[in-house]
Design an enzyme around this catalytic site. Structure first.
Site, mmCIF file in Angstrom:
data_model
loop_
_atom_site.group_PDB
_atom_site.id
_atom_site.type_symbol
_atom_site.label_atom_id
_atom_site.label_comp_id
_atom_site.label_asym_id
_atom_site.label_seq_id
_atom_site.Cartn_x
_atom_site.Cartn_y
_atom_site.Cartn_z
ATOM 1 N N ASN A 13 0.878 -1.167 0.000
ATOM 2 C CA ASN A 13 0.000 0.000 0.000
ATOM 3 C C ASN A 13 0.920 1.223 0.000
ATOM 4 O O ASN A 13 1.453 1.604 1.039
ATOM 5 C CB ASN A 13 -0.890 -0.039 1.249
ATOM 6 N N ARG A 94 -2.578 -2.092 -3.540
ATOM 7 C CA ARG A 94 -3.782 -1.277 -3.367
ATOM 8 C C ARG A 94 -3.666 -0.087 -4.310
ATOM 9 O O ARG A 94 -2.701 0.673 -4.246
ATOM 10 C CB ARG A 94 -3.877 -0.779 -1.932
ATOM 11 N N HIS A 183 -12.700 3.055 -0.440
ATOM 12 C CA HIS A 183 -12.714 2.082 0.664
ATOM 13 C C HIS A 183 -13.512 0.836 0.248
ATOM 14 O O HIS A 183 -14.009 0.103 1.098
ATOM 15 C CB HIS A 183 -13.381 2.639 1.945
ATOM 16 N N GLY A 213 -12.260 5.329 10.054
ATOM 17 C CA GLY A 213 -10.841 5.336 10.403
ATOM 18 C C GLY A 213 -10.372 6.769 10.286
ATOM 19 O O GLY A 213 -11.142 7.705 10.498
ATOM 20 N N ARG A 244 -9.957 15.439 6.696
ATOM 21 C CA ARG A 244 -10.747 15.828 5.518
ATOM 22 C C ARG A 244 -12.123 16.328 5.947
ATOM 23 O O ARG A 244 -12.738 15.755 6.847
ATOM 24 C CB ARG A 244 -10.925 14.635 4.574
ATOM 25 N N PHE A 286 -8.681 10.102 17.412
ATOM 26 C CA PHE A 286 -9.856 10.003 18.275
ATOM 27 C C PHE A 286 -9.508 9.753 19.731
ATOM 28 O O PHE A 286 -10.232 10.154 20.637
ATOM 29 C CB PHE A 286 -10.796 8.906 17.762
ATOM 30 N N GLY A 335 -14.278 3.012 14.363
ATOM 31 C CA GLY A 335 -15.465 2.155 14.446
ATOM 32 C C GLY A 335 -15.252 0.931 15.327
ATOM 33 O O GLY A 335 -16.158 0.496 16.039
ATOM 34 N N GLU A 387 -8.081 -5.094 5.092
ATOM 35 C CA GLU A 387 -7.905 -4.820 3.663
ATOM 36 C C GLU A 387 -6.755 -5.629 3.073
ATOM 37 O O GLU A 387 -6.809 -6.035 1.911
ATOM 38 C CB GLU A 387 -7.693 -3.310 3.457
HETATM 39 P P1 AMP Z 1 -7.471 3.584 10.613
HETATM 40 O O1 AMP Z 1 -7.418 4.663 9.575
HETATM 41 O O2 AMP Z 1 -8.541 2.568 10.381
HETATM 42 O O3 AMP Z 1 -6.128 2.972 10.917
HETATM 43 O O4 AMP Z 1 -7.929 4.314 11.952
HETATM 44 C C1 AMP Z 1 -7.062 5.223 12.585
HETATM 45 C C2 AMP Z 1 -7.804 5.987 13.640
HETATM 46 O O5 AMP Z 1 -8.483 5.104 14.550
HETATM 47 C C3 AMP Z 1 -6.855 6.779 14.525
HETATM 48 O O6 AMP Z 1 -6.558 8.029 13.991
HETATM 49 C C4 AMP Z 1 -7.640 6.917 15.795
HETATM 50 O O7 AMP Z 1 -8.380 8.112 15.717
HETATM 51 C C5 AMP Z 1 -8.604 5.762 15.802
HETATM 52 N N1 AMP Z 1 -8.341 4.832 16.888
HETATM 53 C C6 AMP Z 1 -7.428 3.850 16.922
HETATM 54 N N2 AMP Z 1 -7.459 3.213 18.118
HETATM 55 C C7 AMP Z 1 -8.424 3.817 18.854
HETATM 56 C C8 AMP Z 1 -8.948 3.620 20.173
HETATM 57 N N3 AMP Z 1 -8.484 2.667 20.976
HETATM 58 N N4 AMP Z 1 -9.961 4.436 20.579
HETATM 59 C C9 AMP Z 1 -10.432 5.397 19.762
HETATM 60 N N5 AMP Z 1 -9.981 5.617 18.521
HETATM 61 C C10 AMP Z 1 -8.985 4.850 18.067
#
Ligand code: AMP
Length: 400
Positions: A13, A94, A183, A213, A244, A286, A335, A387
């Site tokens: 990726n 990807r 996605h 995410g 974004r 988050f 999520g 993914e």
């Molecule tokens: P992704 O793009 O799917 O890797 O998601 C990344 C985002 O998931 C991060 O920027 C966080 O904001 C959120 N995240 C990851 N772990 C946690 C957690 N334990 N609690 C809340 N948010 C989380």
């Protein structure tokens, strides 16, 4: 010593300055190694490789993606895995934008590369980086078939009413302007996981998938076919994301140019990199936002409120679009982990048959799970996305 990797797929990726990789067996899901190279082409580049339970980081100059893959290959060799002689099944790439041309995984040859190049104007931030990864892998592993898996592919068949922007048809057609959706690999994979979890054929299930995410998107899937999704011509439309903006009045963009005197590239940076949660409260992670909310930070609370408001807007729209909803599923970093987001997104919807059980919602797990109450008509689920596995499976399925 590289027998363990025979038949495995290397998934790449490639971002503009990063490269994530994973070596895995598509049938058993066994992950042999993964890693990430960051700040490629910039000062302070580094690569972290995990294999055999060990994690190693090398802070080293990585002028380009070719150098990053070469360095990864040396890490692999240190663990006895010579990727060149390992009899890999495929390298799965990807690729963000497949335009109207690519709607299924595609074995990469010179013609495919030139077509991906041609449609790069649709995703100028993403496709050129994906192509650099493709070129590097093809030159370093010339005997392993390379397969492109497109983020837009799953949404190829979106109904015209959902895919069409209400602008002049001639202009739209001349510039390939329509809603493509992104996605897709995740929405496809997760919706399949949901069917498996519920023990019902995908064709029988109407579902909403919320991929939350750093990037975020929602989809409405009727009997396995997506009928709407929140990302559009680019991955900027839709939900509020980490950096974004998601949906905007297009007039705002004109105002930024005419009145605020921002150039197009400045507006691009503003909307893609300095907006969303980061624009609203200075943070895009988050975990930090939740912490700040607990500390009484008004900006963090305000950002969260905007995020939830937009999310509920899409959930409501997709409930109506589907007519009957069997499952609503949360996936990706936010999520899968942010309990409060799941609770607040679906609060007060009991009259629509949606009841989240607070104790189930609070449980942490890496497995797909139900968080709705037993008397909830709609199954509310959390299902981790994967993914890399989805790309590996698709690449292996068509590799010659
Ligand atoms: P992704 O793009 O799917 O890797 O998601 C990344 C985002 O998931 C991060 O920027 C966080 O904001 C959120 N995240 C990851 N772990 C946690 C957690 N334990 N609690 C809340 N948010 C989380």
């Amino acid at each position: 010593m590289s027998a363990g990797a025979a038949g495995a797929v290397l998934v790449l990726n490639a971002g503009s300055s990063s490269l994530k990789y994973q070596l895995l067996h598509p049938d058993t899901h066994e992950v042999l190694a993964d890693g990430i190279a960051e700040r490629i082409g910039e000062a302070g580049s580094s690569i972290t490789h995990e294999q055999d339970g060990e994690s190693e980081t090398d802070v080293v100059e990585l002028p380009d993606h070719h150098a990053a893959i070469e360095r990864a290959m040396r890490f692999f060799a240190d663990h006895g895995t010579d990727l060149r002689s390992a009899d890999l099944r495929a390298v799965g790439h990807r690729v963000v934008h497949g335009g109207r041309t690519f709607y299924r995984p595609t074995v990469i040859d010179a013609e495919v590369i030139s077509e991906i190049t041609r449609i790069s104007s649709l995703a100028p931030l993403h496709n050129p980086a994906n192509l650099i990864g493709i070129e590097a892998a093809r030159s370093l592993l010339p005997d392993v078939p390379s397969v492109a898996v497109f983020d837009t592919a799953f949404f190829h068949g979106l109904p015209d009413a959902a895919a069409t922007y209400a602008i002049d048809r001639g202009v739209a057609s001349m510039h390939a302007i329509r809603r493509y959706g992104f996605h897709g690999t995740s929405h496809d994979y997760v919706s399949g996981q949901v069917a498996e979890f519920l023990g019902r054929p995908t064709e029988e299930i109407n579902q909403i998938v919320l991929h939350l995410g750093n990037g975020a998107s929602a989809s409405a899937i009727a009997g396995g076919r997506p009928i709407d999704t929140s990302m559009g011509m680019t991955p900027l439309e839709g939900l509020v994301m980490g950096t974004r903006s998601g949906d905007l009045d297009p007039g705002l963009v004109l105002h930024l140019n005419r009145v605020a005197k921002l150039r197009v590239d400045q507006i691009d940076t503003l909307l893609n990199k300095q907006s969303g949660l980061k624009g609203l409260c200075g943070e895009n992670d988050f975990r930090t936002i939740t912490q700040k909310m607990d500390d009484g930070d008004d900006a963090a609370r305000g950002a969260y409120a905007v995020y939830i408001h937009r999310l509920r807007h899409y959930i409501g729209a997709y409930m109506i679009a589907l007519g009957r909803v069997d499952a609503i599923t949360f996936t990706a970093g936010v999520g899968e982990n942010a309990t409060s987001v799941r609770a607040d997104a679906l609060a007060g919807l009991e009259r629509y048959g949606i009841v989240v059980d607070p104790d189930r919602n609070a449980l942490r797990s890496k497995e797909p799970r139900r968080i709705s109450a037993d008397d909830s008509d709609v199954a509310v689920l959390v299902a981790p996305t994967n993914e890399e596995l989805a790309i590996a499976r698709q690449a292996a399925a068509i590799a010659p």
